[in-house]
Design a protein around this motif. Structure first.
Motif, PDB file in Angstrom:
ATOM      1  N   MET A  87       0.373  -0.738   0.180  1.00  0.00           N
ATOM      2  CA  MET A  87      -0.293  -0.092  -0.515  1.00  0.00           C
ATOM      3  C   MET A  87       1.012   1.746   0.256  1.00  0.00           C
ATOM      4  O   MET A  87       1.886   1.503   0.949  1.00  0.00           O
ATOM      5  CB  MET A  87      -1.064  -0.408   1.224  1.00  0.00           C
ATOM      6  N   SER A  88       0.609   2.095  -1.203  1.00  0.00           N
ATOM      7  CA  SER A  88       1.449   3.374  -0.970  1.00  0.00           C
ATOM      8  C   SER A  88       0.727   4.432  -2.086  1.00  0.00           C
ATOM      9  O   SER A  88       0.238   4.076  -2.924  1.00  0.00           O
ATOM     10  CB  SER A  88       2.690   3.215  -1.612  1.00  0.00           C
ATOM     11  N   SER A 132      -2.501   2.475  -4.413  1.00  0.00           N
ATOM     12  CA  SER A 132      -3.058   3.564  -3.885  1.00  0.00           C
ATOM     13  C   SER A 132      -4.368   3.644  -3.962  1.00  0.00           C
ATOM     14  O   SER A 132      -5.122   3.180  -5.221  1.00  0.00           O
ATOM     15  CB  SER A 132      -2.157   4.751  -4.371  1.00  0.00           C
ATOM     16  N   ILE A 133      -5.196   3.849  -2.722  1.00  0.00           N
ATOM     17  CA  ILE A 133      -6.841   4.216  -3.135  1.00  0.00           C
ATOM     18  C   ILE A 133      -7.216   5.265  -3.047  1.00  0.00           C
ATOM     19  O   ILE A 133      -8.269   5.608  -3.018  1.00  0.00           O
ATOM     20  CB  ILE A 133      -6.467   3.437  -0.802  1.00  0.00           C
ATOM     21  N   GLY A 134      -6.135   5.907  -2.825  1.00  0.00           N
ATOM     22  CA  GLY A 134      -6.718   7.399  -4.026  1.00  0.00           C
ATOM     23  C   GLY A 134      -5.832   8.400  -3.410  1.00  0.00           C
ATOM     24  O   GLY A 134      -5.074   8.682  -2.389  1.00  0.00           O
ATOM     25  N   TYR A 136      -4.456  10.864  -1.736  1.00  0.00           N
ATOM     26  CA  TYR A 136      -3.810  11.406  -0.265  1.00  0.00           C
ATOM     27  C   TYR A 136      -3.288  10.836   0.917  1.00  0.00           C
ATOM     28  O   TYR A 136      -3.027   9.789   0.049  1.00  0.00           O
ATOM     29  CB  TYR A 136      -5.629  11.785   0.700  1.00  0.00           C
ATOM     30  N   LEU A 138      -2.455   8.491   3.811  1.00  0.00           N
ATOM     31  CA  LEU A 138      -2.665   8.047   5.249  1.00  0.00           C
ATOM     32  C   LEU A 138      -1.178   8.245   6.345  1.00  0.00           C
ATOM     33  O   LEU A 138      -0.309   8.357   5.474  1.00  0.00           O
ATOM     34  CB  LEU A 138      -3.067   7.060   4.801  1.00  0.00           C
ATOM     35  N   ALA A 144      -5.394   1.869   4.996  1.00  0.00           N
ATOM     36  CA  ALA A 144      -6.555   1.128   3.187  1.00  0.00           C
ATOM     37  C   ALA A 144      -5.741   0.285   3.079  1.00  0.00           C
ATOM     38  O   ALA A 144      -6.185  -0.878   1.756  1.00  0.00           O
ATOM     39  CB  ALA A 144      -4.626   1.647   1.959  1.00  0.00           C
TER      40      ALA A 144
END
Ligand code: ADE
Length: 226
Positions: A87-88, A132-134, A136, A138, A144
Motif C-alpha cells: 500500500m502506497s 494507492s486508494i486515492g 491523499y 494516510l 488502505a
C-alpha cells in the motif's frame, strides 16, 4: 478460498472493520481467511529495529529491505500464487475492476508500510505491486489495506446476498448509481418522483439510466470521458 496475509507493525488493527457485518460473517463462515503478521517479529537487535535513516540524508526514516524481505519470506513461498501488494500513495489507483479480479483469485499478500518510505530494493526484489486508494496521504498502509480487503471480500462468491449482488452498483457499468427512494411517499414536503410510482418498468429503467448519466456527468466528468 481467498486467503489474505497482512504484514504490519500494528496487527491489532486487523480484522477491525472487516471482522464485522458481511465481511466478518463470511470470515467466521470460512469463505475467506485473514492472517495478520507483525513485521517487528523480524526486527533487528535488542530494539527489534525495522527502519533506519535515509541514504542521502533528509527527514524521516526508511523501512529496511532486509527486515521486510524476512517478514515476507516467512509467509510467502516462491510458488505462492497470490499477488503481493504494497500500500502506497504512489501506487497505481485501486479500482472496482481490480477488486473484482482479485476477489476471484487465491487472495492477497499485503504489506503495510509506515514511516517515510520503504527501501526500493525490496519492492524490486520481491516484485511488490504498489497500490494507492486515492490521492491523499494516510499515516500508514493499514487503513488502505482494510479498504482493499473490504472491496474484494464482498465480491467473493457467496459473501453477498442475491439482492445486493452488485451489478447495478456505482462503477460496475461506468456510471455512478441513480437515486433511491422508499416510504413514506411524501417526507418534509418532498415527494418520490412520480415515474417510480407509475409501475411502468421500461420508463423507470430509462429514468434511472438518465439520472445515473446526469449525476456521473456532474460529479465525475473523468468517468464520462472513459
Ligand atoms: N499509505 C499512505 N497513503 C496511502 C494511500 N493513499 N493509498 C495507499 N496506501 C497509502
Amino acid at each position: 478460498m481467498f486467503a489474505a496475509t497482512v504484514l504490519t507493525l500494528f496487527p491489532a488493527m486487523f480484522p477491525g472493520p472487516v471482522g464485522q457485518s458481511l465481511a466478518g460473517e463470511a470470515l467466521a463462515r470460512g469463505l475467506w481467511s485473514l492472517d495478520a503478521r507483525d513485521i517487528r517479529d523480524h526486527g533487528l537487535g535488542r530494539h527489534r529495529a525495522v527502519d533506519d535513516t535515509p541514504a542521502g540524508g533528509g527527514p524521516g526514516m526508511v523501512m529496511r529491505a532486509d527486515v521486510l524481505a524476512a517478514s515476507l519470506d516467512a509467509v510467502v513461498s516462491p510458488e505462492d500464487p497470490r499477488p503481493r501488494l504494497m500500500m502506497s500513495p504512489r501506487g497505481r489507483p485501486f479500482t472496482q475492476a481490480q477488486a473484482r479480479q482479485w476477489a476471484l483469485g487465491p487472495g492477497l499478500v499485503i504489506l503495510c508500510p509506515r514511516f517515510e518510505g520503504v527501501d526500493e530494493r525490496v519492492i524490486e526484489a520481491r516484485t511488490l505491486i504498489e497500490v494507492s486508494i486515492g490521492d491523499y496521504v494516510l499515516s500508514g498502509g493499514e487503513i488502505a489495506a482494510l479498504v482493499v480487503l473490504d472491496a474484494c471480500v464482498r465480491l467473493i462468491p457467496g459473501v453477498m446476498g442475491k439482492e445486493e449482488s452488485g451489478a447495478d452498483e456505482s462503477f460496475e457499468n461506468g456510471l455512478l448509481e441513480y437515486p433511491h427512494y422508499t416510504r413514506p411517499r411524501e417526507w418534509e414536503g418532498r415527494a418520490i418522483p412520480d415515474v417510480l410510482l407509475s409501475g411502468d418498468h421500461a420508463k423507470i429503467a430509462a429514468w434511472r439510466r438518465a439520472e445515473a448519466e446526469r449525476i456521473t456527468h456532474e460529479r465525475r466528468p473523468d468517468l464520462t470521458e472513459r
